[in-house]
Structure formats: C-alpha cells, structure tokens
Design a protein around this motif. Sequence first.
Motif, PDB file in Angstrom:
ATOM      1  N   LEU A 260       0.074  -1.301   0.279  1.00 20.46           N
ATOM      2  CA  LEU A 260      -0.073   0.356   0.351  1.00 20.46           C
ATOM      3  C   LEU A 260       0.657   1.051   0.276  1.00 20.46           C
ATOM      4  CD1 LEU A 260      -2.316  -1.202   2.965  1.00 20.46           C
ATOM      5  CD2 LEU A 260      -2.365  -1.135   0.489  1.00 20.46           C
ATOM      6  N   GLY A 261       2.018   0.811   0.384  1.00 21.13           N
ATOM      7  CA  GLY A 261       3.311   2.379   0.399  1.00 21.13           C
ATOM      8  C   GLY A 261       3.670   2.254  -0.516  1.00 21.13           C
ATOM      9  N   ALA A 262       3.528   3.534  -1.229  1.00 23.46           N
ATOM     10  CA  ALA A 262       4.088   3.933  -2.788  1.00 23.46           C
ATOM     11  C   ALA A 262       5.437   4.024  -2.722  1.00 23.46           C
ATOM     12  CB  ALA A 262       3.691   5.415  -3.239  1.00 23.46           C
ATOM     13  N   VAL A 263       6.239   3.229  -2.416  1.00 27.42           N
ATOM     14  CA  VAL A 263       7.852   2.120  -2.199  1.00 27.42           C
ATOM     15  C   VAL A 263       7.525   3.131  -4.080  1.00 27.42           C
ATOM     16  CG1 VAL A 263       9.699   1.443  -2.477  1.00 27.42           C
ATOM     17  CG2 VAL A 263       7.722   0.655  -0.901  1.00 27.42           C
ATOM     18  N   MET A 264       8.891   3.893  -3.821  1.00 21.77           N
ATOM     19  CA  MET A 264       9.592   4.995  -5.407  1.00 21.77           C
ATOM     20  C   MET A 264      10.377   3.917  -6.545  1.00 21.77           C
ATOM     21  SD  MET A 264       6.752   6.760  -5.119  1.00 21.77           S
ATOM     22  CE  MET A 264       7.724   7.230  -7.348  1.00 21.77           C
ATOM     23  N   THR A 265      10.906   3.006  -5.587  1.00 21.04           N
ATOM     24  CA  THR A 265      12.150   2.095  -6.313  1.00 21.04           C
ATOM     25  C   THR A 265      11.526   0.853  -6.389  1.00 21.04           C
ATOM     26  OG1 THR A 265      12.821   1.718  -4.149  1.00 21.04           O
ATOM     27  CG2 THR A 265      13.933   3.407  -5.188  1.00 21.04           C
ATOM     28  N   PRO A 266      12.181   0.371  -7.594  1.00 22.89           N
ATOM     29  CA  PRO A 266      11.421  -1.168  -7.757  1.00 22.89           C
ATOM     30  C   PRO A 266      11.434  -2.164  -6.783  1.00 22.89           C
ATOM     31  CG  PRO A 266      12.277  -0.018  -9.669  1.00 22.89           C
ATOM     32  CD  PRO A 266      13.276   0.949  -8.794  1.00 22.89           C
ATOM     33  N   PHE A 267      10.020  -2.909  -6.843  1.00 24.16           N
ATOM     34  CA  PHE A 267      10.532  -4.540  -5.579  1.00 24.16           C
ATOM     35  C   PHE A 267      11.527  -5.316  -6.432  1.00 24.16           C
ATOM     36  CE2 PHE A 267       7.007  -2.232  -3.816  1.00 24.16           C
ATOM     37  CZ  PHE A 267       7.056  -2.583  -2.534  1.00 24.16           C
ATOM     38  N   SER A 268      12.635  -5.810  -5.755  1.00 22.44           N
ATOM     39  CA  SER A 268      13.067  -6.918  -6.456  1.00 22.44           C
ATOM     40  C   SER A 268      12.788  -8.308  -5.727  1.00 22.44           C
ATOM     41  CB  SER A 268      14.478  -6.482  -6.592  1.00 22.44           C
ATOM     42  OG  SER A 268      15.568  -7.977  -7.460  1.00 22.44           O
ATOM     43  N   VAL A 269      11.787  -9.001  -6.405  1.00 25.91           N
ATOM     44  CA  VAL A 269      11.621 -10.646  -6.236  1.00 25.91           C
ATOM     45  C   VAL A 269      12.007 -11.700  -6.723  1.00 25.91           C
ATOM     46  CG1 VAL A 269       9.576 -11.780  -5.362  1.00 25.91           C
ATOM     47  CG2 VAL A 269       9.528  -9.000  -5.658  1.00 25.91           C
ATOM     48  N   PRO A 270      12.902 -12.432  -6.095  1.00 25.41           N
ATOM     49  CA  PRO A 270      13.141 -13.606  -7.098  1.00 25.41           C
ATOM     50  C   PRO A 270      12.240 -15.102  -7.759  1.00 25.41           C
ATOM     51  CG  PRO A 270      15.000 -13.449  -5.367  1.00 25.41           C
ATOM     52  CD  PRO A 270      13.854 -12.437  -4.750  1.00 25.41           C
ATOM     53  N   ALA A 271      12.640 -14.698  -8.647  1.00 22.83           N
ATOM     54  CA  ALA A 271      11.373 -15.862  -9.717  1.00 22.83           C
ATOM     55  C   ALA A 271      10.474 -16.515  -8.268  1.00 22.83           C
ATOM     56  CB  ALA A 271      11.619 -16.328 -10.908  1.00 22.83           C
ATOM     57  N   PHE A 272      11.762 -17.177  -8.113  1.00 16.98           N
ATOM     58  CA  PHE A 272      11.313 -18.666  -7.311  1.00 16.98           C
ATOM     59  C   PHE A 272      10.684 -18.532  -5.826  1.00 16.98           C
ATOM     60  CE2 PHE A 272      13.940 -21.093 -10.496  1.00 16.98           C
ATOM     61  CZ  PHE A 272      13.385 -22.020 -10.708  1.00 16.98           C
ATOM     62  N   ASN A 273      11.001 -17.509  -5.464  1.00 18.69           N
ATOM     63  CA  ASN A 273       9.941 -17.137  -4.950  1.00 18.69           C
ATOM     64  C   ASN A 273       8.628 -16.598  -4.391  1.00 18.69           C
ATOM     65  OD1 ASN A 273      12.246 -16.621  -2.830  1.00 18.69           O
ATOM     66  ND2 ASN A 273      11.787 -14.589  -1.675  1.00 18.69           N
ATOM     67  N   LEU A 274       8.111 -16.753  -5.548  1.00 24.59           N
ATOM     68  CA  LEU A 274       6.237 -16.438  -6.437  1.00 24.59           C
ATOM     69  C   LEU A 274       6.673 -18.104  -7.090  1.00 24.59           C
ATOM     70  CD1 LEU A 274       6.763 -13.258  -7.763  1.00 24.59           C
ATOM     71  CD2 LEU A 274       6.523 -13.971  -5.885  1.00 24.59           C
ATOM     72  N   ILE A 275       7.462 -18.816  -7.671  1.00 21.10           N
ATOM     73  CA  ILE A 275       6.945 -19.555  -7.879  1.00 21.10           C
ATOM     74  C   ILE A 275       6.485 -20.807  -7.039  1.00 21.10           C
ATOM     75  CG2 ILE A 275       8.328 -21.582  -9.861  1.00 21.10           C
ATOM     76  CD1 ILE A 275       9.177 -19.332 -11.178  1.00 21.10           C
ATOM     77  N   VAL A 276       7.332 -20.993  -6.030  1.00 21.26           N
ATOM     78  CA  VAL A 276       7.356 -22.107  -4.819  1.00 21.26           C
ATOM     79  C   VAL A 276       6.857 -21.731  -3.675  1.00 21.26           C
ATOM     80  CG1 VAL A 276       9.114 -23.251  -3.360  1.00 21.26           C
ATOM     81  CG2 VAL A 276       9.492 -23.133  -5.340  1.00 21.26           C
ATOM     82  N   GLY A 277       5.637 -22.920  -3.628  1.00 25.08           N
ATOM     83  CA  GLY A 277       4.713 -22.005  -3.037  1.00 25.08           C
ATOM     84  C   GLY A 277       3.804 -21.314  -3.442  1.00 25.08           C
ATOM     85  N   ASP A 278       3.147 -20.886  -4.317  1.00 21.19           N
ATOM     86  CA  ASP A 278       2.354 -20.235  -5.387  1.00 21.19           C
ATOM     87  C   ASP A 278       2.221 -18.978  -4.854  1.00 21.19           C
ATOM     88  OD1 ASP A 278       2.168 -22.292  -7.082  1.00 21.19           O
ATOM     89  OD2 ASP A 278       0.743 -23.372  -5.493  1.00 21.19           O
ATOM     90  N   ARG A 279       3.241 -18.443  -4.460  1.00 24.42           N
ATOM     91  CA  ARG A 279       3.050 -16.674  -3.819  1.00 24.42           C
ATOM     92  C   ARG A 279       2.830 -15.670  -4.481  1.00 24.42           C
ATOM     93  NH1 ARG A 279       7.329 -19.463  -1.325  1.00 24.42           N
ATOM     94  NH2 ARG A 279       7.199 -20.056   0.560  1.00 24.42           N
ATOM     95  N   SER A 280       2.052 -14.359  -4.704  1.00 23.37           N
ATOM     96  CA  SER A 280       2.124 -13.932  -5.139  1.00 23.37           C
ATOM     97  C   SER A 280       2.450 -12.077  -4.665  1.00 23.37           C
ATOM     98  CB  SER A 280       0.950 -13.381  -6.150  1.00 23.37           C
ATOM     99  OG  SER A 280       0.151 -13.045  -4.488  1.00 23.37           O
ATOM    100  N   LEU A 281       2.735 -11.512  -5.471  1.00 18.30           N
ATOM    101  CA  LEU A 281       2.849  -9.535  -5.714  1.00 18.30           C
ATOM    102  C   LEU A 281       2.217  -8.395  -5.744  1.00 18.30           C
ATOM    103  CD1 LEU A 281       4.738  -7.610  -4.266  1.00 18.30           C
ATOM    104  CD2 LEU A 281       5.815  -7.930  -6.200  1.00 18.30           C
ATOM    105  N   SER A 282       1.043  -8.045  -4.807  1.00 20.15           N
ATOM    106  CA  SER A 282      -0.117  -7.138  -5.006  1.00 20.15           C
ATOM    107  C   SER A 282       0.020  -5.687  -4.386  1.00 20.15           C
ATOM    108  CB  SER A 282      -1.152  -7.963  -5.482  1.00 20.15           C
ATOM    109  OG  SER A 282      -1.248  -7.849  -3.623  1.00 20.15           O
ATOM    110  N   GLY A 283      -0.702  -4.910  -4.946  1.00 20.02           N
ATOM    111  CA  GLY A 283      -1.463  -3.901  -4.612  1.00 20.02           C
ATOM    112  C   GLY A 283      -2.114  -3.335  -4.430  1.00 20.02           C
TER     113      GLY A 283
END
Length: 338
Positions: A260-283
């Motif tokens: 919800l916070g308007a972080v002005m720098t891009p989020f860096s997420v390793p792909a396997f952090n989302l792939i393993v466990g079917d996780r997601s990143l949203s806003g």
Amino acid sequence: MSIKSYAALHPGEALQPYEYHPGPLQSEEVEVAVEYCGICHSDLSMIDNAWGGSTYPLVAGHEVIGRIAALGDGAQYKGLHIGQRVGIGWTAKSCHYCDACLSGDQVNCRRGKVSTINNHGGFAERLRADWQWVIPLPDGLDAATAGPLLCGGMTVFKPLLMHNISALSHVGVIGIGGLGHMAIKILRALGADVTAFTSTSEKTPSLLALGANQVVDSRDLQALTALAGQFDLIINTVAVDLDWQPYFTALAPHGNFHTLGAVMTPFSVPAFNLIVGDRSLSGSSTGSPVQLRALLKLATRANIAPIVEYFPMSQINQALDHLRAGKAHYRIVMKADF
C-alpha cells in the motif's frame, strides 16, 4: 455563492485562505457542509506535487465528515436527505456506465473518475461529490473519528477483502503508523492472527494493546528469518525501500505480499520466491462505494476508531507541519471553524 477554503497556490507552499465559485450543482452531485476532515500523507503529496499532475490552486482534504446541504435533481431519490451525516473519501466522481462501474469496481473507472482533491476537497466549508461516493454514516459511529476510515482505513481494508482474510488467517503489517494502526484494529475485529513489524521497539506495549498478537523488530534479521513460511498475507504500509527478501520468504504457500506504501524504487523479487509455494505480489488503491459502506458497518459493530489528534481548520498549516515532522499520533483530524 462562493465556498471558503484553504488552498495551495503553488507546490509546497503554506496554504492560503481561498474562495472559489463551484458553479451550479450538477444533477448527480451532493453538496456537503464539512464538520471534520482528516489529513492524509496523500494530501501532502498532492500539495507538493510529489506525484506530478497536481493543478493549482489546489484544495486538498479527502477524509470528510459532514452533513448534506444540497442535492442535485438526480441525487434526490438515492436514499440521501438534507441534514444527513455522511462521509466522502478519496474519490468524488465516476462515470456510472463503464464495465468497472457497472460491476461495482467504480474505483477503477477509466472514463469519468475524479479524485476529491481534484474536485476541490475538504479543507473547506463545503465540497461536492457524486451521490454514489457520498457514504451515509451508520448510527452509532463517532463522527469525530470516522474521517480517516474513509481513506486510510479503506486502504488497509481492501486487501483483506481481496485476499479473503478471515479468523483463520495469519497477517503481518509492516509499518505501524496512520495506516498500520488501523490495519491492526480491523484485523483484530476480523479475528485474524496479527503480527506487527516495526522498527520502533518501544511501541510494543501500545501495539499489543491495539490488538497485535505479536510484535517483531523489523531490523532484526534473525527474528524475520525465523518467520519463514508463516503468513497468508503481509501488508506493507511504508513508502521507503527495505530489504523485502525476508518478508517474501515469510509467506506461507499461496501467501501474498501486498503493498500500500508508494515505494518509489522497484521491488526485486527472485522468481522462485513466487513460483515455489504459489505466492504472489500485489497492490491496491482505495475502495468502491459498497466497500466503504461495509467498512463503516464493521467499524460501528466492532467499535473500530482511529487514534486521532485534533486541530481547528484555521490551524491547517500547523497541522500539516505536525504531519510532515512525523509527530502525528496516529492521524490528524481538522475541525471546521469557518
């Protein structure tokens, strides 16, 4: 008839008394006499043109509580009446006919959405909004503290609806300020298990009193690492860049990291952090009229009220300086004194 207000005439400057002529009341519009108006960091961002696109003179304020003073011809039979106490949040207008509006997702209207600030906001004696965005206050809800629910409260409530949070959920909240403290209160009312992440350890007793089940020092990497795989949802309310990796690791299978916070720098997420466990990143942004009504009903039933400090509207610049200095505990509400 002119409307008295306080406006930013140029980016970042102190607000000045300002009168404007709103023109004829449009058919779908409701005019509301302001009693209270919360101050949000988004007001500062608009006043300073931090996001670009602000136009001046700018009358900010979008956490408004007041009474209906006038109804347009098309707003007369929509369950609203003169003298009724209502609230207006971030959005003032939407088109009513696009797919988003017809499906109840008016906040994502792309044809006619206008923010309350860009429509002349609540740092004024009166303001206007389309009838759908004028939200009746339930009986029993304290008008003096309700304003911040309409933006800050709705902002943290929406991801709970999006991700089907319930009493079975384990939710983390990063940053316990104006947004975060309301998130804790709402989550507690829903019965969820709540972990507060804060860099201010001395807040721990007050956060537990607010309803957090546990408090974790966000600077303690060992403590964060120990939480791996636990959270159904982690809500970020801060607008500064952090080491996000421990939080992504802390998500349970199908867990979601929601900013919800308007972080002005891009989020860096390793792909396997989302792939393993079917996780997601949203806003998400703010909510629709029906979601706003739902939140006010919940707040009434569960006695959810933001912690606020009060200033008279005539001291608007002192209040804005108080917020800029990070001294607000936790939200500021202006009392109209025109």
